[in-house]
Design a protein around this motif. Sequence first.
Motif, PDB file in Angstrom:
ATOM      1  N   VAL A 119       3.205   1.873  -0.568  1.00  0.00           N
ATOM      2  CA  VAL A 119       3.254   1.269   0.765  1.00  0.00           C
ATOM      3  C   VAL A 119       1.863   0.806   1.186  1.00  0.00           C
ATOM      4  CG1 VAL A 119       3.668   1.762   3.215  1.00  0.00           C
ATOM      5  CG2 VAL A 119       5.269   2.595   1.468  1.00  0.00           C
ATOM      6  N   THR A 120       1.798  -0.388   1.773  1.00  0.00           N
ATOM      7  CA  THR A 120       0.522  -0.925   2.255  1.00  0.00           C
ATOM      8  C   THR A 120       0.500  -1.124   3.768  1.00  0.00           C
ATOM      9  OG1 THR A 120       1.261  -3.204   1.855  1.00  0.00           O
ATOM     10  CG2 THR A 120       0.055  -2.108   0.078  1.00  0.00           C
ATOM     11  N   VAL A 121       1.676  -1.205   4.397  1.00  0.00           N
ATOM     12  CA  VAL A 121       1.762  -1.414   5.848  1.00  0.00           C
ATOM     13  C   VAL A 121       2.746  -0.410   6.435  1.00  0.00           C
ATOM     14  CG1 VAL A 121       2.356  -3.020   7.705  1.00  0.00           C
ATOM     15  CG2 VAL A 121       1.267  -3.884   5.615  1.00  0.00           C
ATOM     16  N   ILE A 122       2.351   0.267   7.511  1.00  0.00           N
ATOM     17  CA  ILE A 122       3.241   1.201   8.182  1.00  0.00           C
ATOM     18  C   ILE A 122       3.418   0.782   9.639  1.00  0.00           C
ATOM     19  CG2 ILE A 122       2.654   3.157   6.702  1.00  0.00           C
ATOM     20  CD1 ILE A 122       0.827   4.185   8.952  1.00  0.00           C
ATOM     21  N   GLN A 123       4.608   1.083  10.188  1.00  0.00           N
ATOM     22  CA  GLN A 123       4.839   0.941  11.616  1.00  0.00           C
ATOM     23  C   GLN A 123       4.727   2.323  12.242  1.00  0.00           C
ATOM     24  OE1 GLN A 123       8.672  -1.531  11.657  1.00  0.00           O
ATOM     25  NE2 GLN A 123       7.608  -2.226  13.490  1.00  0.00           N
ATOM     26  N   TYR A 124       4.413   2.363  13.524  1.00  0.00           N
ATOM     27  CA  TYR A 124       4.280   3.673  14.162  1.00  0.00           C
ATOM     28  C   TYR A 124       4.590   3.593  15.651  1.00  0.00           C
ATOM     29  CZ  TYR A 124      -0.092   2.032  16.261  1.00  0.00           C
ATOM     30  OH  TYR A 124      -1.019   1.329  16.998  1.00  0.00           O
ATOM     31  N   ILE A 125       4.865   4.749  16.226  1.00  0.00           N
ATOM     32  CA  ILE A 125       4.778   4.973  17.659  1.00  0.00           C
ATOM     33  C   ILE A 125       3.789   6.118  17.821  1.00  0.00           C
ATOM     34  CG2 ILE A 125       7.082   4.131  18.263  1.00  0.00           C
ATOM     35  CD1 ILE A 125       8.057   7.005  18.233  1.00  0.00           C
ATOM     36  N   GLY A 126       3.253   6.272  19.020  1.00  0.00           N
ATOM     37  CA  GLY A 126       2.183   7.240  19.216  1.00  0.00           C
ATOM     38  C   GLY A 126       2.523   8.644  18.774  1.00  0.00           C
ATOM     39  N   GLU A 127       3.744   9.074  19.041  1.00  0.00           N
ATOM     40  CA  GLU A 127       4.153  10.422  18.667  1.00  0.00           C
ATOM     41  C   GLU A 127       4.068  10.641  17.160  1.00  0.00           C
ATOM     42  OE1 GLU A 127       5.630  13.344  20.625  1.00  0.00           O
ATOM     43  OE2 GLU A 127       4.035  12.296  21.678  1.00  0.00           O
ATOM     44  N   LYS A 166      -6.373  11.023   1.883  1.00  0.00           N
ATOM     45  CA  LYS A 166      -6.831   9.631   1.826  1.00  0.00           C
ATOM     46  C   LYS A 166      -6.404   8.924   0.541  1.00  0.00           C
ATOM     47  CE  LYS A 166     -10.816  10.433   4.834  1.00  0.00           C
ATOM     48  NZ  LYS A 166     -12.292  10.330   4.992  1.00  0.00           N
ATOM     49  N   ASP A 167      -5.584   9.601  -0.228  1.00  0.00           N
ATOM     50  CA  ASP A 167      -5.113   9.028  -1.490  1.00  0.00           C
ATOM     51  C   ASP A 167      -3.826   8.241  -1.250  1.00  0.00           C
ATOM     52  OD1 ASP A 167      -4.563   8.390  -4.102  1.00  0.00           O
ATOM     53  OD2 ASP A 167      -3.799  10.387  -4.626  1.00  0.00           O
ATOM     54  N   HIS A 168      -3.958   6.992  -0.867  1.00  0.00           N
ATOM     55  CA  HIS A 168      -2.808   6.113  -0.609  1.00  0.00           C
ATOM     56  C   HIS A 168      -3.303   4.674  -0.576  1.00  0.00           C
ATOM     57  CE1 HIS A 168      -4.314   5.533   3.471  1.00  0.00           C
ATOM     58  NE2 HIS A 168      -4.471   6.843   3.541  1.00  0.00           N
ATOM     59  N   LYS A 169      -2.367   3.727  -0.468  1.00  0.00           N
ATOM     60  CA  LYS A 169      -2.710   2.305  -0.448  1.00  0.00           C
ATOM     61  C   LYS A 169      -2.471   1.655   0.915  1.00  0.00           C
ATOM     62  CE  LYS A 169      -1.843   1.576  -5.395  1.00  0.00           C
ATOM     63  NZ  LYS A 169      -1.082   0.797  -6.415  1.00  0.00           N
ATOM     64  N   VAL A 170      -2.192   2.475   1.926  1.00  0.00           N
ATOM     65  CA  VAL A 170      -1.940   1.930   3.263  1.00  0.00           C
ATOM     66  C   VAL A 170      -3.223   1.318   3.814  1.00  0.00           C
ATOM     67  CG1 VAL A 170      -1.260   2.464   5.637  1.00  0.00           C
ATOM     68  CG2 VAL A 170      -0.105   3.584   3.715  1.00  0.00           C
ATOM     69  N   ARG A 171      -3.140   0.062   4.192  1.00  0.00           N
ATOM     70  CA  ARG A 171      -4.314  -0.635   4.724  1.00  0.00           C
ATOM     71  C   ARG A 171      -4.136  -1.055   6.177  1.00  0.00           C
ATOM     72  NH1 ARG A 171      -3.926  -6.042   5.305  1.00  0.00           N
ATOM     73  NH2 ARG A 171      -2.030  -7.065   4.561  1.00  0.00           N
ATOM     74  N   LEU A 172      -2.871  -1.035   6.660  1.00  0.00           N
ATOM     75  CA  LEU A 172      -2.594  -1.565   7.990  1.00  0.00           C
ATOM     76  C   LEU A 172      -1.508  -0.739   8.673  1.00  0.00           C
ATOM     77  CD1 LEU A 172      -3.028  -3.963  10.025  1.00  0.00           C
ATOM     78  CD2 LEU A 172      -1.219  -5.167   8.791  1.00  0.00           C
ATOM     79  N   ALA A 173      -1.721  -0.426   9.959  1.00  0.00           N
ATOM     80  CA  ALA A 173      -0.729   0.283  10.771  1.00  0.00           C
ATOM     81  C   ALA A 173      -0.468  -0.538  12.027  1.00  0.00           C
ATOM     82  CB  ALA A 173      -1.231   1.674  11.137  1.00  0.00           C
ATOM     83  N   VAL A 174       0.805  -0.814  12.306  1.00  0.00           N
ATOM     84  CA  VAL A 174       1.187  -1.656  13.444  1.00  0.00           C
ATOM     85  C   VAL A 174       2.139  -0.872  14.339  1.00  0.00           C
ATOM     86  CG1 VAL A 174       2.132  -3.882  14.161  1.00  0.00           C
ATOM     87  CG2 VAL A 174       1.080  -3.652  11.899  1.00  0.00           C
ATOM     88  N   GLY A 175       1.856  -0.825  15.632  1.00  0.00           N
ATOM     89  CA  GLY A 175       2.748  -0.103  16.523  1.00  0.00           C
ATOM     90  C   GLY A 175       2.220  -0.030  17.932  1.00  0.00           C
TER      91      GLY A 175
END
Length: 647
Positions: free
Chosen positions: A330-338, A353-362
């Motif tokens: 996964v490179t992009v995650i969606q989120y809500i504050g909780e 920190k071992d992951h490929k996520v570069r972007l979080a949108v929420g």
Amino acid sequence: MIQQVLEAPESRSFGSSSRSDIFLLIKEMLAYILCTALAVLPLLIYFRNPYFLKDLHCTFLSIYVGIRLSRIEKKFYSILDRFLDKVAEHPHKKFIVYEESSYTYSQADRESNKVARALLTHAHLKEGDTVALFLGNEPWFVWIWLALSKLGCTASFLNVNIRSKSLLHCFSCCEAKVLITGADLQGAIEEVLPTLKQQGIRVFILREHCHVDGIESLSDKIQMESDEPLSRQLRASINIKSPAVYIYTSGTTGLPKAAVLKHERVWMGSFLLTFVGVRSDDVIYIYLPLYHSAAFLMGLCGAIERGSTVVLRSKFSASNFWNDCRKYNVTVIQYIGEVMRYLCNTPKRDNDKDHKVRLAVGNGIREDTWVEFLERFGNICIRECYGATEGNVGFFNYGGKVGAVGREHFLYKMACKYALIRFDTEKEDAVLPFKLLFKHILLLLLAGETGLLVAKIGKRTPFSGYAKHKQQTDKKKLRDVFKKGDVYFNSGDLLKIDDEGFIFFQDRIGDTFRWKGENVATTEVADHLLAVDFVEEANVYGVKVPGHEGRIGMAALKLKENMDFDGKAFYQHVKNYLPSYARPRFVRIQDALVVTSTFKQMKVKLAEEGFNPALIKDPLFYLEDNKGYIPMTQEIFNCIAEGRLRL
């Protein structure tokens, strides 16, 4: 020397070569000055506005999206058309990954063709019909939505947590003729089945066999159909102003309202991923419910617009979150504050920190959680945003300032006329500048001052309102705000803008609060509480809890004469009729509920007083998980305030 030469008498003679040298020298000096100025200019701009390059990048994106929308309007082109183009462009690329299965773009297309043919044959759907979808996160949700789009039908997304009266209300207000549900929700449907049968509603369930009278199996019918493409003539009359989906939102009426999302609104929601920098090679992790606008518009439709891959999960799991991200790249995650807070509260691991996520949108992340998240999980670009399902205004924080939900941009301000106006917290009403003698004094609030966000309703910023809820639609409109005859959308949210143009969310107003990523309508909860035999009056409101986003539910109750509060019976009632996020966590017993002169319940003062037994003399009760309501003690309060007891 140059000055002497230029001021020499006309009689003085000198050669052409000497004159050429002088002019050459002047040109070189001017060129040097110009180059120096050009070299220094970016520094001057940067010191004056350190976000200049990001502003410029956003400008280019805005122009690009504006051109795209203009072309879509001239020759209608839907998200479904975009999906079909992506099928043709890369048929074998992964589109949906779910648990241990994956489906390519072409497989998704063929599966939805089979669903569409089954519904066409057995449900007798036609262009313009509305179909309610009562289903959680799974590939079937996507296939059925695509199928309905291919038939020119409008999908109505029902929240899988609703039951009984709320379920019937949500179903009827969109005037759906067919209901499609998952096998795991059969019990909820059976509760309201007599009413559905009475209304002549066709109910289909995703099972190969169903022996319940009034519920028809659908899976077996889908398997029998061809996966050949369907004729575009089935949706020939659909245009950009046609309803695309109904998504339900809670409001001041108590019961959920069906926000009408037309195709233009779907496009705008999908373009957010373009603005935040999502690419076609990204893998997007969606675990938020698809029946909400965040996951559906920004997540699913945004992924289709970009041609990306979606990793779909049935529901959020803090313990499996990062393992999923690693497993599926996964490179992009969606989120809500909780969600971000839950992740920060999980036990620390060496591979955080071992992951490929570069972007979080929420949206909804607190400043302290924002900082903690980055420190723990690495250099992930967080793009906080703001918007409402039914709203005509939205922001996103492309500047990256911690805590902000957006940043003002001149092009957006030209296209969307929005403003912050004063809000009277005592009267719970907007102060409209046009109605004041010196209206221009209040046109703009001072930097850092909190105001109610309103946005002008117009051709480029429409507000479609709620299905079969004209009264509630009109309630969201403010008239004569800045001049006679104008109409503005009332967001119901209090925001502020700092001196750098960054926008910060402050609070919600009215009879709705947000908890666990869900909107909770206080009047709906109060209606359920009034059904308890010992409750005479109920006032429901949200209270802030240290270390938590949003507000948690609390109820002030007046008991019937000569009756006592029964914590176990009260808990059993709310457990049966309310989803977990809407159940009042605290109860306050009062001799009389305070109301205004117009008999409106006072919520603001109660919310400010909170649930501290040291400050409140009224009897207080606390909902202990899975046990019932017990007397609220100072020890329980201290545990909550200090973070030792998580809610």
